[in-house]
Structure formats: C-alpha cells, structure tokens
Write an enzyme that holds these catalytic residues in place. Sequence first.
Site, PDB file in Angstrom:
ATOM      1  N   ASP A 110      87.970 123.573  85.843  1.00 30.45           N
ATOM      2  CA  ASP A 110      86.500 123.517  85.796  1.00 30.45           C
ATOM      3  C   ASP A 110      86.101 122.930  87.156  1.00 30.45           C
ATOM      4  O   ASP A 110      86.887 123.005  88.120  1.00 30.45           O
ATOM      5  CB  ASP A 110      86.019 122.665  84.614  1.00 30.45           C
ATOM      6  CG  ASP A 110      84.514 122.770  84.350  1.00 30.45           C
ATOM      7  OD1 ASP A 110      84.071 123.719  83.703  1.00 30.45           O
ATOM      8  OD2 ASP A 110      83.756 121.882  84.816  1.00 30.45           O
TER       9      ASP A 110
ATOM     10  N   LYS B  63      87.596 119.905  75.957  1.00 37.24           N
ATOM     11  CA  LYS B  63      87.194 119.769  77.368  1.00 37.24           C
ATOM     12  C   LYS B  63      87.697 118.392  77.824  1.00 37.24           C
ATOM     13  O   LYS B  63      87.791 117.468  77.013  1.00 37.24           O
ATOM     14  CB  LYS B  63      85.669 119.846  77.471  1.00 37.24           C
ATOM     15  CG  LYS B  63      85.158 120.282  78.797  1.00 37.24           C
ATOM     16  CD  LYS B  63      85.117 121.793  78.992  1.00 37.24           C
ATOM     17  CE  LYS B  63      84.888 122.113  80.457  1.00 37.24           C
ATOM     18  NZ  LYS B  63      84.664 123.526  80.711  1.00 37.24           N
TER      19      LYS B  63
HETATM   20  P1  NDP Z   1      83.869 124.517  91.439  1.00 35.21           P
HETATM   21  O1  NDP Z   1      84.257 123.102  91.558  1.00 35.21           O
HETATM   22  O2  NDP Z   1      84.779 125.570  91.919  1.00 35.21           O
HETATM   23  O3  NDP Z   1      82.457 124.759  92.169  1.00 35.21           O
HETATM   24  C1  NDP Z   1      81.330 124.029  91.812  1.00 35.21           C
HETATM   25  C2  NDP Z   1      80.207 124.375  92.783  1.00 35.21           C
HETATM   26  O4  NDP Z   1      78.996 123.741  92.344  1.00 35.21           O
HETATM   27  C3  NDP Z   1      80.448 123.848  94.199  1.00 35.21           C
HETATM   28  O5  NDP Z   1      79.780 124.696  95.098  1.00 35.21           O
HETATM   29  C4  NDP Z   1      79.791 122.468  94.178  1.00 35.21           C
HETATM   30  O6  NDP Z   1      79.385 122.000  95.463  1.00 35.21           O
HETATM   31  C5  NDP Z   1      78.586 122.754  93.301  1.00 35.21           C
HETATM   32  N1  NDP Z   1      78.203 121.544  92.550  1.00 35.21           N
HETATM   33  C6  NDP Z   1      78.969 120.836  91.690  1.00 35.21           C
HETATM   34  N2  NDP Z   1      78.303 119.784  91.199  1.00 35.21           N
HETATM   35  C7  NDP Z   1      77.074 119.854  91.753  1.00 35.21           C
HETATM   36  C8  NDP Z   1      75.918 119.060  91.642  1.00 35.21           C
HETATM   37  N3  NDP Z   1      75.882 117.981  90.839  1.00 35.21           N
HETATM   38  N4  NDP Z   1      74.836 119.413  92.387  1.00 35.21           N
HETATM   39  C9  NDP Z   1      74.852 120.509  93.187  1.00 35.21           C
HETATM   40  N5  NDP Z   1      75.931 121.306  93.334  1.00 35.21           N
HETATM   41  C10 NDP Z   1      77.017 120.983  92.620  1.00 35.21           C
HETATM   42  O7  NDP Z   1      83.500 124.735  89.889  1.00 35.21           O
HETATM   43  P2  NDP Z   1      83.431 126.092  89.058  1.00 35.21           P
HETATM   44  O8  NDP Z   1      82.898 127.178  89.906  1.00 35.21           O
HETATM   45  O9  NDP Z   1      84.710 126.267  88.359  1.00 35.21           O
HETATM   46  O10 NDP Z   1      82.344 125.706  87.932  1.00 35.21           O
HETATM   47  C11 NDP Z   1      80.951 125.867  88.143  1.00 35.21           C
HETATM   48  C12 NDP Z   1      80.240 125.880  86.813  1.00 35.21           C
HETATM   49  O11 NDP Z   1      80.749 126.951  85.992  1.00 35.21           O
HETATM   50  C13 NDP Z   1      80.388 124.618  85.965  1.00 35.21           C
HETATM   51  O12 NDP Z   1      79.223 124.429  85.204  1.00 35.21           O
HETATM   52  C14 NDP Z   1      81.530 124.983  85.016  1.00 35.21           C
HETATM   53  O13 NDP Z   1      81.520 124.207  83.833  1.00 35.21           O
HETATM   54  C15 NDP Z   1      81.194 126.448  84.739  1.00 35.21           C
HETATM   55  N6  NDP Z   1      82.283 127.271  84.245  1.00 35.21           N
HETATM   56  C16 NDP Z   1      83.441 127.402  84.968  1.00 35.21           C
HETATM   57  C17 NDP Z   1      84.441 128.223  84.511  1.00 35.21           C
HETATM   58  C18 NDP Z   1      85.672 128.497  85.318  1.00 35.21           C
HETATM   59  O14 NDP Z   1      86.435 129.390  84.930  1.00 35.21           O
HETATM   60  N7  NDP Z   1      85.917 127.800  86.429  1.00 35.21           N
HETATM   61  C19 NDP Z   1      84.339 128.885  83.201  1.00 35.21           C
HETATM   62  C20 NDP Z   1      83.043 128.755  82.581  1.00 35.21           C
HETATM   63  C21 NDP Z   1      82.085 127.945  83.080  1.00 35.21           C
HETATM   64  P3  NDP Z   1      80.454 121.244  96.422  1.00 35.21           P
HETATM   65  O15 NDP Z   1      81.390 122.284  96.926  1.00 35.21           O
HETATM   66  O16 NDP Z   1      79.604 120.637  97.498  1.00 35.21           O
HETATM   67  O17 NDP Z   1      81.123 120.226  95.567  1.00 35.21           O
END
Ligand code: NDP
Length: 449
Positions: A165, A125
């Site tokens: 991510d 990671k």
């Molecule tokens: P994105 O950056 O596409 O989206 C993240 C979302 O979560 C956004 O809506 C963001 O809000 C919100 N967010 C992020 N940090 C915070 C925080 N501290 N407090 C509140 N809201 C928050 O990321 P992903 O969708 O790719 O990833 C989301 C989760 O899924 C993570 O935990 C990641 O590790 C996990 N994951 C992702 C994978 C993937 O294929 N992408 C695979 C497996 C797991 P805003 O838009 O305002 O920033």
Amino acid sequence: MSKIDYVLNSIKERNPGEPEFHQAVLEVFDSIEPVLSKNSKYLEEKVFERMAEPERIITFRVCWTDDNNQIQVNRGYRVQMNGAMGPYKGGLRFHPSLNLSILKFLAFEQTFKNALTGLPLGAGKGGADFNPKHKSDREIMRFCQAWMLEAYRHIGHFTDIPAGDIGVGEKEIGYLFGAFKKIKNEFQGSITGKGPLWGGSFLRPEATGYGLVHFAEYMLAEVDKDLANKVCLVSGSGNVSQFAIEKLIHDKAKVVAFSDSTGFIHDEEGVDEEKLAFLKVLKNEKRESIAGYAEKYKSAKYYEGTEKRLWSIPAECAFPCATQNELDESDVQDLSKNGAILIAEGANMPLTDAAIKAVQHSNIIYAPGKAANAGGVAISGLEMTQNRLGRYWSRSRMETELRVIMQGIHENCQDTMKKYSLDAQDYLNAANIAGFERVAKAMVAQGSW
Ligand code: NDP
C-alpha cells in the site's frame, strides 16, 4: 433518534477519536438500509455491528537500528477485520501518519472490496508509523526484518496474507518476504506483490491502476461514451497513479495533471509514454519530488503546496489515486462547474463525506474505490492461487483475468442498481450493498462468532 444517528453514535462511543473509521462505517450503513429492511435476520444477528468490530487487532513495538547506529522505535499494526470469506487479505502501509483510525477504515473498506472480487478473500490491513522517505535501503531492510520478527506469528498463506500500500512497494515486499521465509524456513505465498522471479504474479504492479481504468471504461460505456480524447486528472504519482496514467495513455486519453505530497504538475500538452517513463524513474528510483518533471518538460508547470488545487484544472475525468480525503466539497463543485463527467477512485476513500454529497447533487458519475480499485487485490488473490498451485500464468492470461474481474464487479453493481431500484449509475450504494450482501450471507451461515 434515526437509526443512522443511533449507529453513528454507538460507533463513535465504541471507537473514540477515530474519524476516518466513523466516516467509512457510516457511508456503508447509509447504503445498506434497503437490505436491512428486507432481511430482518441481519438485524437480529447484529451482522453490521459485528462487521464494524475487527476480529483481532495486533499492535507491536518495532525496534531497529539506523545507519548512525541509533535505535529507532516504531509502532507496527495488523488489523484482522473479517475472515468470513477467506483468509485475511489487505495491504501494509508505511507512513508516519498511520494510526488505528486509518487502518480500521482501510480494513473495513477492504471487507466489501474483497467480497466484490468474487474471490475467497477475507479482509485485513496493517503497516507501521515508519517513514520510508530519506531512509537508505539498508535501513528499510532492517525495518522490514524487525516488523516481520513480530508479525510472522500472525500471518501465513491460510491465515493472513499482506501486500503493499502507500510506502510499501516491491522492494519492501522483498525484504518482508525474505524475513518471513528465514524465520519460518518455508517458501509459501504468505505475502503478495512479490517479484515475478520469486513467486509473484505477472501484472500485480499494474493491476490497481489498469483495473481502475477498465472500470472507468465500463462506466462510460453505460452512458455511450469512452475515454478517447478525454482530458484527465490523476492525483498521486505512486504505484496506482503511474499505472492508471499508463492505461489512460493506452486508451488515448489525455492526462494533464498528477501530484505528490509536495504539490502538483499541470502539463497542458499531456503526459506521453516518454514523460511517464521519466516520472517513474524520478519517483521509483530517485525517490524525488515531481518538481523535476517541470524542470525537464517546458510544457509543464509545477505548483508547490496546496494553495492552488489540482482539481480546479478543467477536465472531463478525475482519478484520485493518492490518499484518503484528498477531495473536498469545493473540489467536486469545481470539477462539476468545469464539465467533469466521471470520478473513479483509485485511492481508498479519497472523497470526504461532503464531497460525496456534492457528487450526488451533480451530473458526475462516480465509482467508489471498493469497486474501482479492486483490481490490485484481485490479482493478489490470483497470486495466492498460483503460489498454492506452484504454477505461474502468463501476462496475457493475467490481463484477461483482470478485465473479466473488473467487468464482473461492474455487472454486479449494475444488477444491484436494478435489484434495489437505485438511481441509474449509483455505483456508491450498489457497491456497498453488493459487497455487504456477500459478506453478510457468509457470516450468518457460519454462526455468530
Ligand atoms: P504509493 O506510496 O505508491 O503512492 C502514493 C502517492 O500518493 C505518492 O505520490 C505520494 O506522494 C502521494 N501521497 C501519499 N500520501 C499523501 C498525502 N497525505 N498527501 C498528498 N499526497 C500523498 O501508494 P499507492 O499508489 O500504492 O496507493 C495510493 C492509494 O491507492 C492509497 O489510498 C492506497 O490505499 C490505494 N490503493 C492501493 C492499492 C495498491 O495496489 N497499491 C490497491 C488499492 C488501493 P509522495 O511520493 O510525495 O509520498
């Protein structure tokens, strides 16, 4: 002192100030006691201690020039956690809060998740404490190029293959891949999540969210239920959330809430395809807050900040898809009080330790991210295969592959529940044990290193 206290103390001593990493390690250790008591070799060979120590951590300076011609300095990372099952594999996160504790917990979880997919994938990671918000495309491009200028020497299609991510989507992957190709003068599958025109796989963007919903379908089928007409809460509104919502709509579930870092939306009438398309433009193209959704749709109300909790909305299924530790004990108690039957994790470790304990005292069936969100890395693994073959598979083939892999993880969990006489629907311990057994076997077979 109990064995758990001893391990926790030694992990804390070796890794001071890393609470997320301690939390992730303890959760797995707590689960695998039955395996360790049956296999003294794993104890003798210190397999767990080795798993909790990254094989290699690279941190580096990333200097880039912003649009005002000012030099900016960030910190880049890659944690190469475990290479027993294959080349290191796992996403990159660009977020100002990123630190080694978060990266080590993510890389540790990735070890077991990747093993559960059944694909030849090790775990890693990485990322940077860079905040892509309010940056121009040119700034993001220069940052990605600067990150790769150091990282290229540590990655490659047989060594370490990053992906996206939080804060790293197809745009960032494009800039990172372009920089790698330029530096190495080679077009190779060194990164996944690429666009389908230039080496990417169909269904990679959708895979984590779709896979999550497939997993929830399999969980509900075990208790003779399905997703049709179920009221659902989804946190986040990024990659995982958007495609989880899409699949839930497809399965006739009713998604009434989603969120971002500014607050959450409660839409009592539910999100439909048209509203989801609007949300995608708002978040992916305009990069704005979800508040704009409530301005457009009168059935929706926007709640700013964290005073009111998304998880207090009555619902049957909850899909946390934003970030780590986003649900605490009281959130789970609220869900349980309101009659929730399922929590499936799209995000990595979105439940605090106390929240997990609250789930275990409730009637909610719960799937950890290691199992439920493994669809993304699984399709990344198949993107690597397609890159090596130089042949690309159809969208419908990828849909079948994703479904088969998620079903396989679900069956593996069910078999592990029976093998170790766990409680019915104990996906937490089953996923930890099943992932641990695979990696432990590979590590023992390869000798101690
Ligand atoms: P994105 O950056 O596409 O989206 C993240 C979302 O979560 C956004 O809506 C963001 O809000 C919100 N967010 C992020 N940090 C915070 C925080 N501290 N407090 C509140 N809201 C928050 O990321 P992903 O969708 O790719 O990833 C989301 C989760 O899924 C993570 O935990 C990641 O590790 C996990 N994951 C992702 C994978 C993937 O294929 N992408 C695979 C497996 C797991 P805003 O838009 O305002 O920033």
